[in-house]
Write an enzyme that holds these catalytic residues in place. Structure first.
Site, short mmCIF file in Angstrom:
data_model
loop_
_atom_site.label_atom_id
_atom_site.label_comp_id
_atom_site.label_asym_id
_atom_site.label_seq_id
_atom_site.Cartn_x
_atom_site.Cartn_y
_atom_site.Cartn_z
CB SER A 260 -0.95 -0.07 1.19
OG SER A 260 -2.09 0.68 0.89
CE LYS A 264 0.02 5.31 -1.81
NZ LYS A 264 -0.99 4.60 -2.50
CD1 TRP A 351 -7.94 3.32 -1.55
CD2 TRP A 351 -9.64 4.49 -2.40
NE1 TRP A 351 -7.83 4.61 -1.10
CE2 TRP A 351 -8.85 5.36 -1.62
CE3 TRP A 351 -10.77 5.01 -3.06
CZ2 TRP A 351 -9.15 6.71 -1.46
CZ3 TRP A 351 -11.06 6.36 -2.90
CH2 TRP A 351 -10.25 7.19 -2.11
CG HIS A 402 -5.70 -2.48 0.63
ND1 HIS A 402 -5.00 -2.12 -0.49
CD2 HIS A 402 -5.18 -1.75 1.67
CE1 HIS A 402 -4.10 -1.21 -0.16
NE2 HIS A 402 -4.18 -0.98 1.15
C1 GCU Z 1 -5.30 4.79 2.06
C2 GCU Z 1 -4.73 5.59 0.91
C3 GCU Z 1 -3.96 4.72 -0.06
C4 GCU Z 1 -2.94 3.89 0.67
C5 GCU Z 1 -3.60 3.13 1.80
C6 GCU Z 1 -2.65 2.35 2.70
O1 GCU Z 1 -6.30 3.95 1.59
O2 GCU Z 1 -5.80 6.25 0.28
O3 GCU Z 1 -3.29 5.52 -1.02
O4 GCU Z 1 -2.27 3.04 -0.22
O5 GCU Z 1 -4.28 4.03 2.64
O6 GCU Z 1 -1.48 2.67 2.80
O7 GCU Z 1 -3.13 1.41 3.35
#
Ligand code: GCU
Length: 424
Positions: A260, A264, A351, A402
């Site tokens: 997540s 990134k 998402w 997720h």
């Molecule tokens: C939120 C956010 C995402 C991210 C995620 C996470 O949902 O909007 O961009 O990847 O958190 O890190 O769990």
């Protein structure tokens, strides 16, 4: 009464920027048509035809776009790092692992900042030296395992709200398949990301960033200033520095994995630090592997508003203006070439825009071709649990939400095995 309040309501909306917010797209037919920047076309229009041109001309251009306009520039200051082994336990993970807990103390003059690193090392090491998968965790090393000897992160007292009750020991253990990693001969290194930069827009002051020469709590950040993702990526490189000093570590087999927001981070760390030979982004979504121009699921407008401290300030100007981006996320993946990269999605994680994540891997592939490697060769997404293992680019989408599952770990190690121990 209603008539009096209504204009006030609308002006409040536009002041706060809410008027800019569009409904979230979850329907493929609503994805706008877009044109991706061609990863192999230089800023002056020249086409890249070989790896030398990529390395000398186009790659630096792409790197400049990501550091100047998305993640911010990583400062060059040399920060002193002292690593101290605090505890060692030789019979962890059912006797399959040795766990070491290490204090990493970063310092600049009298200023110091501490982070807690945990290494889970296989006791059975047929190759003598082992690959290491570094993966930050969200809630402390103690949250990744039920082992009562694991220490709380230093950041625990800084943002206790991030951790919940101390009873959270072991709560994310099902996301951390240490046993499978030990059985397959992979060490795992982990650290709570909050120990490097507590994940909150007001926490620069408690981050390792305070040790750097440009730090000024009273000044506005420069448009290309690094923020938390850049700082977490820097921290990953310091862990790599330390790993390289350890006799049991196979220095040529360092892996960076992240889930997540940390997926990134993993891509940005992997783009900058070539010691990471395999880079894995799990459900990294917007600002990670997903193509920004698709605006499916989370968009740049949402991410830069809700998490203003993740990217450099200038990235915000692309909110609702994705087509003006001079780059897109396939080029972040291309920066990792010719090293290996793996992107993964989850079926119920719209998402994060699963298709956008897949397409980045596909559109980065032409750079791998310059090196003679296959990547993701078709623009058709594979079905669930049908991983694509291109020579240097991998992708899968699995059932579920997720998350990080044992299935994900298994595919990542399959892919790493192919890189590190190719069948003759
Ligand atoms: C939120 C956010 C995402 C991210 C995620 C996470 O949902 O909007 O961009 O990847 O958190 O890190 O769990």
């Amino acid at each position: 009464m209603r008539n009096i309040l209504l204009p006030l309501f609308f002006s409040a909306l536009s002041i706060s920027g809410f008027a800019q917010q569009k409904p979230v797209i979850y329907d493929e037919s609503q994805v706008p048509s877009y044109e991706l920047p061609d990863v192999l076309t230089c800023n002056d229009g020249t086409k890249v035809t070989n790896k030398r041109m990529w390395e000398k001309k186009r790659r630096p251009e792409v790197m400049e776009m990501f550091q100047g306009q998305m993640f911010g520039r990583t400062p060059k200051d040399k920060i002193k790092v002292d690593c101290t082994l605090l505890q060692e336990k030789k019979d962890a993970v059912y006797g399959k692992a040795t766990i070491q807990q290490i204090q990493m103390r970063f310092s600049n003059g009298s200023k110091t900042h501490d982070a807690l690193l945990m290494l889970v090392i296989p006791n059975n090491r047929p190759h003598k030296k082992v690959p290491v998968i570094f993966c930050y965790n969200f809630k402390g090393n103690h949250n990744t395992t039920h082992d009562p000897s694991i220490l709380m992160p230093y950041s625990y007292d800084i943002i206790p709200s991030a951790y919940g009750e101390k009873g959270e020991r072991g709560l994310s253990a099902r996301r951390w398949d240490y046993e499978q990693a030990m059985d397959r001969g992979y060490a795992v290194a982990t650290m709570c990301y909050n120990d490097i930069y507590p994940d909150d827009k007001n926490e620069l002051k408690n981050s390792v960033g305070t040790l750097f020469s440009g730090y000024n709590p009273n000044a506005e950040l420069a448009p290309d200033s690094w923020q938390s993702i850049g700082t977490w990526a820097w921290g990953a490189s310091r862990v790599a520095d330390y790993l390289q000093t350890l006799p049991w570590v196979d220095k040529d087999k360092l892996v960076m994995m992240g889930h997540s927001r940390l997926g990134k981070t993993s891509l940005w760390a992997g783009a900058q630090d070539t010691r990471f030979k395999v880079v894995i982004s799990n459900d990294s979504g917007c600002g990670g592997a997903a193509i920004s121009r698709r605006t499916f699921g989370e968009t740049l407008e949402i991410i830069t508003r809700v998490f203003p401290h993740w990217f450099c300030p200038s990235f915000r100007r692309f909110a609702n203006k994705e087509n003006e981006l001079p780059f897109d996320q396939h080029e972040l993946i291309a920066l990792i070439a010719p090293r290996a990269v793996y992107v993964a999605s989850a079926e119920m994680d719209a998402w994060a825009d699963q298709k956008g994540e897949f397409l980045s891997a596909y559109h980065a592939t032409p750079v791998y071709h310059l090196y003679g490697f296959k990547g993701v060769e078709s623009d058709q997404m594979p079905g669930l649990h049908q991983p694509i293992m291109g020579e240097k680019v991998g992708y899968h989408i699995r059932q579920g939400v997720h998350d990080v599952t044992n299935y994900d770990w298994a595919r990542y190690m399959d892919f790493c095995d192919r890189q590190f121990y190719p069948k003759k």
